[in-house]
Design a protein around this motif. Sequence first.
Motif, PDB file in Angstrom:
ATOM      1  N   GLU A 316       0.781  -1.242   0.018  1.00 37.38           N
ATOM      2  CA  GLU A 316      -0.160  -0.052  -0.103  1.00 37.38           C
ATOM      3  C   GLU A 316       0.739   1.278  -0.005  1.00 37.38           C
ATOM      4  N   TYR A 317       1.878   1.241   0.583  1.00 32.98           N
ATOM      5  CA  TYR A 317       2.919   2.263   0.827  1.00 32.98           C
ATOM      6  C   TYR A 317       3.715   2.606  -0.453  1.00 32.98           C
ATOM      7  N   VAL A 318       4.067   1.305  -1.502  1.00 27.97           N
ATOM      8  CA  VAL A 318       5.314   1.379  -2.149  1.00 27.97           C
ATOM      9  C   VAL A 318       4.752   1.301  -3.756  1.00 27.97           C
ATOM     10  N   LYS A 319       3.384   0.842  -3.858  1.00 30.78           N
ATOM     11  CA  LYS A 319       2.915   0.227  -5.106  1.00 30.78           C
ATOM     12  C   LYS A 319       2.947   1.176  -6.098  1.00 30.78           C
ATOM     13  N   TYR A 320       2.967   2.534  -5.959  1.00 27.67           N
ATOM     14  CA  TYR A 320       3.226   3.849  -7.033  1.00 27.67           C
ATOM     15  C   TYR A 320       4.367   3.601  -7.467  1.00 27.67           C
ATOM     16  N   ILE A 321       5.560   3.069  -6.773  1.00 23.40           N
ATOM     17  CA  ILE A 321       6.837   2.972  -7.489  1.00 23.40           C
ATOM     18  C   ILE A 321       7.131   2.174  -8.422  1.00 23.40           C
ATOM     19  N   ALA A 322       6.683   0.777  -8.472  1.00 21.41           N
ATOM     20  CA  ALA A 322       6.767  -0.055  -9.650  1.00 21.41           C
ATOM     21  C   ALA A 322       5.872  -1.370  -9.149  1.00 21.41           C
ATOM     22  N   PRO A 323       5.677  -2.121 -10.215  1.00 20.15           N
ATOM     23  CA  PRO A 323       5.173  -3.468 -10.052  1.00 20.15           C
ATOM     24  C   PRO A 323       5.718  -4.224  -9.087  1.00 20.15           C
ATOM     25  N   ILE A 324       4.887  -4.973  -8.417  1.00 20.52           N
ATOM     26  CA  ILE A 324       5.282  -5.943  -7.073  1.00 20.52           C
ATOM     27  C   ILE A 324       5.202  -7.226  -7.600  1.00 20.52           C
ATOM     28  N   ALA A 325       6.170  -7.958  -7.366  1.00 17.89           N
ATOM     29  CA  ALA A 325       6.154  -9.506  -7.639  1.00 17.89           C
ATOM     30  C   ALA A 325       6.704 -10.290  -6.156  1.00 17.89           C
ATOM     31  N   VAL A 326       6.008 -11.253  -5.895  1.00 20.53           N
ATOM     32  CA  VAL A 326       6.061 -11.933  -4.864  1.00 20.53           C
ATOM     33  C   VAL A 326       6.661 -13.438  -5.035  1.00 20.53           C
ATOM     34  N   TYR A 327       7.629 -13.715  -4.290  1.00 20.01           N
ATOM     35  CA  TYR A 327       8.553 -14.821  -4.159  1.00 20.01           C
ATOM     36  C   TYR A 327       8.761 -15.483  -3.022  1.00 20.01           C
ATOM     37  N   PRO A 328       7.703 -16.043  -2.218  1.00 22.67           N
ATOM     38  CA  PRO A 328       7.648 -16.643  -0.978  1.00 22.67           C
ATOM     39  C   PRO A 328       8.915 -17.497  -0.859  1.00 22.67           C
ATOM     40  N   GLY A 329       9.160 -17.671   0.509  1.00 24.39           N
ATOM     41  CA  GLY A 329      10.402 -18.601   0.880  1.00 24.39           C
ATOM     42  C   GLY A 329      11.601 -18.279   0.358  1.00 24.39           C
ATOM     43  N   GLU A 330      12.531 -19.103  -0.098  1.00 26.07           N
ATOM     44  CA  GLU A 330      13.779 -18.694  -0.522  1.00 26.07           C
ATOM     45  C   GLU A 330      14.227 -19.564  -1.661  1.00 26.07           C
ATOM     46  N   TYR A 331      15.057 -19.054  -2.635  1.00 27.12           N
ATOM     47  CA  TYR A 331      15.470 -19.652  -3.711  1.00 27.12           C
ATOM     48  C   TYR A 331      17.301 -19.933  -3.774  1.00 27.12           C
ATOM     49  N   GLU A 332      17.602 -19.994  -2.437  1.00 27.86           N
ATOM     50  CA  GLU A 332      18.992 -20.223  -2.081  1.00 27.86           C
ATOM     51  C   GLU A 332      19.539 -21.612  -2.622  1.00 27.86           C
ATOM     52  N   MET A 333      18.831 -22.522  -2.242  1.00 20.58           N
ATOM     53  CA  MET A 333      19.218 -24.060  -2.476  1.00 20.58           C
ATOM     54  C   MET A 333      19.345 -23.905  -4.013  1.00 20.58           C
ATOM     55  N   GLN A 334      18.420 -23.612  -4.736  1.00 17.99           N
ATOM     56  CA  GLN A 334      18.179 -23.784  -6.172  1.00 17.99           C
ATOM     57  C   GLN A 334      19.643 -22.820  -6.700  1.00 17.99           C
ATOM     58  N   SER A 335      19.886 -21.639  -6.247  1.00 19.59           N
ATOM     59  CA  SER A 335      20.951 -20.963  -6.705  1.00 19.59           C
ATOM     60  C   SER A 335      22.233 -21.757  -6.342  1.00 19.59           C
ATOM     61  N   LEU A 336      22.483 -22.338  -5.149  1.00 13.78           N
ATOM     62  CA  LEU A 336      23.684 -23.135  -4.856  1.00 13.78           C
ATOM     63  C   LEU A 336      23.822 -24.337  -5.909  1.00 13.78           C
ATOM     64  N   GLY A 337      22.754 -24.969  -6.074  1.00 14.83           N
ATOM     65  CA  GLY A 337      22.727 -26.012  -7.170  1.00 14.83           C
ATOM     66  C   GLY A 337      22.837 -25.800  -8.269  1.00 14.83           C
TER      67      GLY A 337
END
Length: 354
Positions: A316-337
């Motif tokens: 609600e505070y920042v949506k005027y800045i740019a589109p919002i995308a949500v990636y819940p959790g973490e992608y760290e294991m994918q990046s490591l692999g």
Amino acid sequence: MKKIVAINLGSTSTKIAYYEDETCVFKDNIKHEASVIKGFNSIWDQLDYRTEQIEAYLAKKHIKIEDLDAVATRGGHTEPIVGGVYRINEKMLEQSGSEKYGNHPTDLGLRIANEFAKRGVQAFTVDPPTTDEFEKLARYSGIPSIERRSSFHVLNHRAVGMQYAKDMGKKYEDLNLVGVHMGGGISVSVHKKGKLVDANNALDGDGPFSANRCCTVPIGELIKLCYSGDYTYDQMRKLINGNSGLMGYLGENDAKIIEDRALAGDEKCKEVMEAMCYQVAKEIGADATVLKGDVDAILFTGGMAHSKWIVGMISEYVKYIAPIAVYPGEYEMQSLGLNTLAALNGQTEIKELK
């Protein structure tokens, strides 16, 4: 076919994933009893215990360390380095063990991977937390003897940025993004054409308060606390990272529990969560100015990104800045692999701390 095990050590758990080339065959979270962990004087004393836990888990999956091509671990704390895939070497282990640059269970991950390397497996880390791509102006603190330093959730920030670029059919290096990782700590970063040029120090530096950390506080009042005689050095360290944030205000650091209480009518829980979201939004706005308003997207990730309520309040505070995308959790294991696979296949440079 390349066989890779990725590990990511937390305070009371060890995340583990097994890859055969690009395919994640399995991914799990080995939980360690808090009572067991408390029995160790330091993270270093957990070396044998954590190693045995990892090997026992892999044995149940009929995987032997000797049959792997590589082990990749979320990195520990060293001198500032540029991002990428690093071979774990003695200098990295020495700096990590000194605790000069920070200390976290991920530092133990370097030692575990190194132990596996003694059995013929290559050992790597990817985009460690002290990855430093800051621009010059981002380093100024206002006190000449104190320099703002890069210390945040680099691995996940970059992984999510690259995932967003892939989803949009674009190159990560062509995008300007603001990343928001909301976990035990909250870090907000500036992705400028493929480089992470600014971010708050989510461990013990600046930025929004989080589950158990205070980060930015009125400095004069902090100085008074330090010299009040009521706290030792160790107690102050524990106060700013462990006993503050949500934990300090509410005696609870589980955002889901606090959210449930707030939505059930607990006004104190509601106000504290609103205050945290308010601070996150302010940090996003500040980072957008680094990009001079040219922001392609705002990316939310981390455990708290699962909460539509929390993401909604900040949005609600920042949506005027740019589109919002949500990636819940973490992608760290994918990046490591996947980054380790690229290194093994000669598609990515293997770097070493020298």
